[in-house]
Design a protein around this motif. Structure first.
Motif, PDB file in Angstrom:
ATOM      1  N   MET A  89       0.823  -1.215   0.000  1.00  0.00           N
ATOM      2  CA  MET A  89       0.000   0.000   0.000  1.00  0.00           C
ATOM      3  C   MET A  89       0.853   1.259   0.000  1.00  0.00           C
ATOM      4  O   MET A  89       0.446   2.298  -0.533  1.00  0.00           O
ATOM      5  CB  MET A  89      -0.919  -0.008   1.218  1.00  0.00           C
ATOM      6  N   ASN A  90       2.028   1.192   0.599  1.00  0.00           N
ATOM      7  CA  ASN A  90       2.879   2.377   0.724  1.00  0.00           C
ATOM      8  C   ASN A  90       4.000   2.422  -0.316  1.00  0.00           C
ATOM      9  O   ASN A  90       4.847   3.319  -0.266  1.00  0.00           O
ATOM     10  CB  ASN A  90       3.477   2.433   2.128  1.00  0.00           C
ATOM     11  N   TYR A  91       3.985   1.478  -1.231  1.00  0.00           N
ATOM     12  CA  TYR A  91       5.031   1.420  -2.247  1.00  0.00           C
ATOM     13  C   TYR A  91       4.713   2.413  -3.356  1.00  0.00           C
ATOM     14  O   TYR A  91       3.611   2.436  -3.907  1.00  0.00           O
ATOM     15  CB  TYR A  91       5.106   0.008  -2.819  1.00  0.00           C
ATOM     16  N   ASP A  92       5.662   3.258  -3.692  1.00  0.00           N
ATOM     17  CA  ASP A  92       5.424   4.306  -4.690  1.00  0.00           C
ATOM     18  C   ASP A  92       6.667   4.474  -5.555  1.00  0.00           C
ATOM     19  O   ASP A  92       7.420   5.441  -5.412  1.00  0.00           O
ATOM     20  CB  ASP A  92       5.054   5.623  -4.000  1.00  0.00           C
ATOM     21  N   VAL A  93       6.889   3.507  -6.430  1.00  0.00           N
ATOM     22  CA  VAL A  93       8.024   3.524  -7.350  1.00  0.00           C
ATOM     23  C   VAL A  93       7.492   3.337  -8.758  1.00  0.00           C
ATOM     24  O   VAL A  93       6.645   2.473  -9.004  1.00  0.00           O
ATOM     25  CB  VAL A  93       9.038   2.411  -7.012  1.00  0.00           C
ATOM     26  N   ASN A  94       7.945   4.157  -9.675  1.00  0.00           N
ATOM     27  CA  ASN A  94       7.541   4.016 -11.068  1.00  0.00           C
ATOM     28  C   ASN A  94       7.890   2.630 -11.581  1.00  0.00           C
ATOM     29  O   ASN A  94       8.966   2.104 -11.296  1.00  0.00           O
ATOM     30  CB  ASN A  94       8.244   5.085 -11.911  1.00  0.00           C
ATOM     31  N   PHE A  95       6.986   2.041 -12.350  1.00  0.00           N
ATOM     32  CA  PHE A  95       7.193   0.682 -12.843  1.00  0.00           C
ATOM     33  C   PHE A  95       8.547   0.511 -13.532  1.00  0.00           C
ATOM     34  O   PHE A  95       9.249  -0.477 -13.330  1.00  0.00           O
ATOM     35  CB  PHE A  95       6.068   0.289 -13.807  1.00  0.00           C
ATOM     36  N   LEU A  96       8.937   1.481 -14.340  1.00  0.00           N
ATOM     37  CA  LEU A  96      10.178   1.364 -15.101  1.00  0.00           C
ATOM     38  C   LEU A  96      11.413   1.387 -14.204  1.00  0.00           C
ATOM     39  O   LEU A  96      12.501   0.988 -14.629  1.00  0.00           O
ATOM     40  CB  LEU A  96      10.264   2.478 -16.136  1.00  0.00           C
ATOM     41  N   ASP A  97      11.246   1.841 -12.967  1.00  0.00           N
ATOM     42  CA  ASP A  97      12.368   1.893 -12.030  1.00  0.00           C
ATOM     43  C   ASP A  97      12.376   0.719 -11.050  1.00  0.00           C
ATOM     44  O   ASP A  97      13.264   0.638 -10.189  1.00  0.00           O
ATOM     45  CB  ASP A  97      12.322   3.207 -11.234  1.00  0.00           C
ATOM     46  N   MET A  98      11.419  -0.178 -11.186  1.00  0.00           N
ATOM     47  CA  MET A  98      11.300  -1.280 -10.234  1.00  0.00           C
ATOM     48  C   MET A  98      12.327  -2.383 -10.498  1.00  0.00           C
ATOM     49  O   MET A  98      12.835  -2.531 -11.614  1.00  0.00           O
ATOM     50  CB  MET A  98       9.889  -1.878 -10.287  1.00  0.00           C
ATOM     51  N   THR A  99      12.623  -3.133  -9.455  1.00  0.00           N
ATOM     52  CA  THR A  99      13.442  -4.343  -9.535  1.00  0.00           C
ATOM     53  C   THR A  99      12.570  -5.518  -9.126  1.00  0.00           C
ATOM     54  O   THR A  99      11.719  -5.383  -8.240  1.00  0.00           O
ATOM     55  CB  THR A  99      14.664  -4.245  -8.607  1.00  0.00           C
ATOM     56  N   PHE A 100      12.794  -6.665  -9.759  1.00  0.00           N
ATOM     57  CA  PHE A 100      11.934  -7.823  -9.524  1.00  0.00           C
ATOM     58  C   PHE A 100      12.766  -9.038  -9.133  1.00  0.00           C
ATOM     59  O   PHE A 100      13.914  -9.183  -9.544  1.00  0.00           O
ATOM     60  CB  PHE A 100      11.106  -8.125 -10.778  1.00  0.00           C
ATOM     61  N   GLY A 101      12.145  -9.920  -8.341  1.00  0.00           N
ATOM     62  CA  GLY A 101      12.845 -11.124  -7.911  1.00  0.00           C
ATOM     63  C   GLY A 101      13.841 -10.817  -6.814  1.00  0.00           C
ATOM     64  O   GLY A 101      13.738  -9.833  -6.080  1.00  0.00           O
ATOM     65  N   GLY A 102      14.835 -11.680  -6.689  1.00  0.00           N
ATOM     66  CA  GLY A 102      15.821 -11.541  -5.633  1.00  0.00           C
ATOM     67  C   GLY A 102      15.420 -12.331  -4.403  1.00  0.00           C
ATOM     68  O   GLY A 102      14.371 -12.979  -4.354  1.00  0.00           O
ATOM     69  N   ARG A 103      16.251 -12.285  -3.383  1.00  0.00           N
ATOM     70  CA  ARG A 103      15.948 -12.958  -2.128  1.00  0.00           C
ATOM     71  C   ARG A 103      14.792 -12.243  -1.427  1.00  0.00           C
ATOM     72  O   ARG A 103      14.593 -11.027  -1.617  1.00  0.00           O
ATOM     73  CB  ARG A 103      17.177 -12.988  -1.225  1.00  0.00           C
ATOM     74  N   GLU A 104      14.070 -12.971  -0.615  1.00  0.00           N
ATOM     75  CA  GLU A 104      12.934 -12.367   0.088  1.00  0.00           C
ATOM     76  C   GLU A 104      13.387 -11.209   0.978  1.00  0.00           C
ATOM     77  O   GLU A 104      12.676 -10.207   1.103  1.00  0.00           O
ATOM     78  CB  GLU A 104      12.199 -13.426   0.905  1.00  0.00           C
ATOM     79  N   ARG A 105      14.550 -11.328   1.575  1.00  0.00           N
ATOM     80  CA  ARG A 105      15.089 -10.228   2.377  1.00  0.00           C
ATOM     81  C   ARG A 105      15.242  -8.968   1.535  1.00  0.00           C
ATOM     82  O   ARG A 105      14.919  -7.859   1.985  1.00  0.00           O
ATOM     83  CB  ARG A 105      16.449 -10.632   2.953  1.00  0.00           C
ATOM     84  N   ASP A 106      15.724  -9.125   0.303  1.00  0.00           N
ATOM     85  CA  ASP A 106      15.909  -7.980  -0.589  1.00  0.00           C
ATOM     86  C   ASP A 106      14.566  -7.367  -0.977  1.00  0.00           C
ATOM     87  O   ASP A 106      14.439  -6.138  -1.085  1.00  0.00           O
ATOM     88  CB  ASP A 106      16.667  -8.406  -1.842  1.00  0.00           C
ATOM     89  N   ILE A 107      13.575  -8.232  -1.225  1.00  0.00           N
ATOM     90  CA  ILE A 107      12.242  -7.742  -1.598  1.00  0.00           C
ATOM     91  C   ILE A 107      11.660  -6.895  -0.473  1.00  0.00           C
ATOM     92  O   ILE A 107      11.092  -5.820  -0.705  1.00  0.00           O
ATOM     93  CB  ILE A 107      11.318  -8.924  -1.936  1.00  0.00           C
TER      94      ILE A 107
END
Length: 252
Positions: A89-107
């Motif tokens: 709900m509080n995430y506000d990052v432009n889609f083109l700037d997002m990162t996907f996957g990674g370790r759960e800690r990183d997410i």
């Protein structure tokens, strides 16, 4: 049993093969190995009471996960859902700037409102509290690009849907599974988001349960690949262009 990218039909297979996660990642492994829930597979997927067969105490998020432990499993699940949905709900990052996957800690550290990533986070936090939880893919086969990733936690003798983005638990005196919702859409109306909005009206979730697929997630498997990725051209077009059909010819 039907397994893999093509279980939801040709158009969805094209979409899933173009998923923006790294091809070598566990996220694509899930898509290539997911099992369609139907009359043939439902006994395998729902016929036994699962146990976590590996030692989660050595997971890097084990200690962190203990802060969500409630006085019973249902409240532990609710605590985790509040945590994950707050992030979304509080995430506000432009889609083109997002990162996907990674370790759960990183997410968790970077935040996300991407359902597949948050479903893995939820699985880890619940498994670290000894609640068997798995990944669930749901789609609306009548609508282009309509899919979502949630989880299913096993408690009180049954599986209950856990939507880690919207803060929803499938529960009405007893757990309500994704399979139950797919065969009885009225059960979707018994679930509510964390702000008490009906789950059935949020993105029309009755339709999203038209087909269901499942992955078990061994969070301690040393072969899990957590390669990160950035948006690809295919998904960027879906996110940024207006459409109400398979506008890139996936169904042709």
């Amino acid at each position: 049993m039907r397994i893999g990218y093509g279980i939801f039909g040709k158009a969805f297979e094209v979409m899933l093969r173009n998923d923006l996660h790294a091809l070598e990642s566990i996220d694509h492994e899930f898509l290539s190995q997911m099992i369609l829930v139907d009359e043939e597979s439902k006994e395998l997927l729902y016929g036994t009471s699962p146990q976590i067969s590996y030692d989660v105490i050595n997971h890097e998020l084990f200690e962190f996960a203990q802060r969500f432990k409630g006085d019973n499993e249902l409240n532990t699940i609710r605590n985790v859902l509040n945590f994950t949905s707050n992030i979304a709900m509080n995430y506000d990052v432009n889609f083109l700037d997002m990162t996907f996957g990674g370790r759960e800690r990183d997410i968790i550290e970077r935040g996300t409102d991407w359902c597949a990533d948050m479903a893995r986070v939820g699985c880890v936090l619940l498994q670290c509290n000894n609640i068997p939880t798995r990944i669930v893919h749901i789609v609306d086969t009548e609508k282009a690009y309509h899919g979502h990733v949630v989880g299913e936690a096993f408690f009180e003798g049954g599986y209950g849907v856990c939507d880690f983005i919207f803060g929803v638990i499938g529960y009405d005196k007893s757990p309500i599974s994704a399979w139950q919702m797919s065969v009885n859409r009225n059960l979707v109306t018994k679930c509510y988001t964390r702000d008490y909005t009906s789950y059935s009206t949020t993105n029309k979730f009755e339709g999203l349960f038209s087909k269901v697929a499942i992955n078990e997630y061994n969070i301690m498997d040393k072969n899990n690949n957590f390669t990160e990725s950035k948006p690809n051209d295919y998904t960027t077009r879906i996110i940024t262009e207006d459409h109400n059909n398979w506008f890139m010819g996936e169904d042709m």
